[in-house]
Write a protein that holds these residues in place. Structure first.
Motif, PDB file in Angstrom:
ATOM      1  N   THR A   5       0.836  -1.179   0.000  1.00  0.00           N
ATOM      2  CA  THR A   5       0.000   0.000   0.000  1.00  0.00           C
ATOM      3  C   THR A   5       0.873   1.232   0.000  1.00  0.00           C
ATOM      4  OG1 THR A   5      -1.646  -1.168   1.309  1.00  0.00           O
ATOM      5  CG2 THR A   5      -1.847   1.207   1.200  1.00  0.00           C
ATOM      6  N   THR A   6       0.553   2.201  -0.860  1.00  0.00           N
ATOM      7  CA  THR A   6       1.233   3.480  -0.817  1.00  0.00           C
ATOM      8  C   THR A   6       0.221   4.518  -0.445  1.00  0.00           C
ATOM      9  OG1 THR A   6       0.820   3.878  -3.161  1.00  0.00           O
ATOM     10  CG2 THR A   6       2.884   2.817  -2.593  1.00  0.00           C
ATOM     11  N   GLY A   7       0.674   5.572   0.186  1.00  0.00           N
ATOM     12  CA  GLY A   7      -0.263   6.597   0.622  1.00  0.00           C
ATOM     13  C   GLY A   7      -0.790   6.264   2.000  1.00  0.00           C
ATOM     14  N   PRO A  41       1.144   7.888  -4.861  1.00  0.00           N
ATOM     15  CA  PRO A  41       0.240   7.945  -3.706  1.00  0.00           C
ATOM     16  C   PRO A  41      -1.186   7.580  -4.120  1.00  0.00           C
ATOM     17  CG  PRO A  41       1.638   9.888  -3.772  1.00  0.00           C
ATOM     18  CD  PRO A  41       1.842   9.173  -5.073  1.00  0.00           C
ATOM     19  N   ARG A  42      -1.943   7.073  -3.181  1.00  0.00           N
ATOM     20  CA  ARG A  42      -3.338   6.660  -3.357  1.00  0.00           C
ATOM     21  C   ARG A  42      -3.478   5.306  -4.032  1.00  0.00           C
ATOM     22  NH1 ARG A  42      -7.336   9.307  -6.512  1.00  0.00           N
ATOM     23  NH2 ARG A  42      -5.715   9.803  -8.021  1.00  0.00           N
ATOM     24  N   VAL A  43      -2.379   4.720  -4.487  1.00  0.00           N
ATOM     25  CA  VAL A  43      -2.475   3.451  -5.201  1.00  0.00           C
ATOM     26  C   VAL A  43      -2.101   2.302  -4.273  1.00  0.00           C
ATOM     27  CG1 VAL A  43      -1.662   2.085  -7.151  1.00  0.00           C
ATOM     28  CG2 VAL A  43      -1.934   4.555  -7.405  1.00  0.00           C
ATOM     29  N   GLU A  44      -3.012   1.347  -4.154  1.00  0.00           N
ATOM     30  CA  GLU A  44      -2.734   0.109  -3.436  1.00  0.00           C
ATOM     31  C   GLU A  44      -2.461  -0.977  -4.470  1.00  0.00           C
ATOM     32  OE1 GLU A  44      -4.661  -2.997  -0.181  1.00  0.00           O
ATOM     33  OE2 GLU A  44      -5.852  -1.307  -0.921  1.00  0.00           O
ATOM     34  N   ARG A 180      -0.918   8.863 -15.643  1.00  0.00           N
ATOM     35  CA  ARG A 180      -2.345   8.603 -15.636  1.00  0.00           C
ATOM     36  C   ARG A 180      -2.832   8.238 -14.235  1.00  0.00           C
ATOM     37  NH1 ARG A 180      -5.316  10.290 -19.735  1.00  0.00           N
ATOM     38  NH2 ARG A 180      -6.462   8.391 -20.225  1.00  0.00           N
ATOM     39  N   LEU A 181      -2.082   7.408 -13.559  1.00  0.00           N
ATOM     40  CA  LEU A 181      -2.457   7.058 -12.190  1.00  0.00           C
ATOM     41  C   LEU A 181      -2.452   8.300 -11.301  1.00  0.00           C
ATOM     42  CD1 LEU A 181      -0.513   3.726 -11.525  1.00  0.00           C
ATOM     43  CD2 LEU A 181      -2.984   3.988 -11.856  1.00  0.00           C
TER      44      LEU A 181
END
Length: 213
Positions: A5-7, A41-44, A180-181
């Motif tokens: 997990t990031t973020g 960030p926000r990307v799991e 894009r992410l």
């Protein structure tokens, strides 16, 4: 489980990325895409084949992750014109009747994005070449899976010719993916993208929901 997990935590409206590759050691493109996603960030990121080497998917955990995300990303190589086996099993078990569709609305209004690679070049996906069809011909199962769950199917990001692409082309593609992410959902094309079709399953079509076909 080797989910990364990031973020900060699992915020609602985040991005849940499923990376499915049976042989990461042989991956030229997908591995770099997965690592790029981990930096956003926000990307799991969930590496499915590392998380579930025994194919015993934790359905409740996966459904909880999906419930907290606004965008589901399917990252994988195209294998026999479809997805890797564990990715298909994940769909079979996690997108269950009564939760994802058939009266279930857990995924209603969310987005689904396919990020795929092909070994063959784009020109091989042509009626006059050995794959016999344009690549779009292989997308309906993905599109309809999203639609049945009440999700928008976003325009896929496909990298053709993964085995022969130049390092420069690969680096440019990874940069586009990362961007894009990072900018989702602020993609200009989403403003003109129609809402998904309504796909209600009549109760008469599933009179015994626990009975196998």
């Amino acid at each position: 489980m080797t989910t990364t997990t990031t973020g900060p935590g699992h915020p609602a409206g985040g991005i849940y990325l499923l990376a499915a590759h049976p042989h990461w050691r042989d991956s030229r493109v997908n591995w770099q895409l997965m690592q790029a996603a981990r930096s956003v960030p926000r990307v799991e990121v969930n590496d499915l084949y590392s998380s579930y080497p025994d194919y015993a998917i934790d359905v409740q955990a996966e459904q909880a992750r999906l419930a907290h995300a606004q965008l589901l990303v399917l990252l994988h190589p195209i294998q026999w014109y479809s997805m890797p086996a564990l990715q298909k099993l994940w769909l079979d078990e996690v997108l269950s009747y009564g939760w994802a569709y058939g009266g279930g609305t857990a995924l209603q209004g969310k987005d689904c994005w396919l990020v795929a690679t092909t070994g063959g070049p784009e020109r091989s996906y042509h009626p006059q070449s050995y794959n016999r069809y344009f690549f779009d011909a292989f997308l309906p199962p993905y599109e309809q899976t999203a639609a049945l769950c009440g999700m928008r199917f976003l325009p896929p990001l496909v990298f053709h010719g993964a085995r022969s692409a130049s390092p420069e082309a690969l680096a440019a593609h990874v940069d586009v993916f990362r961007q894009r992410l990072s900018t989702y959902p602020d993609w200009p094309e989403l403003e003109d993208l129609a809402e998904c079709a309504s796909c209600e399953v009549p109760a008469t079509d599933r009179p015994h929901e626990h009975t196998e076909a």
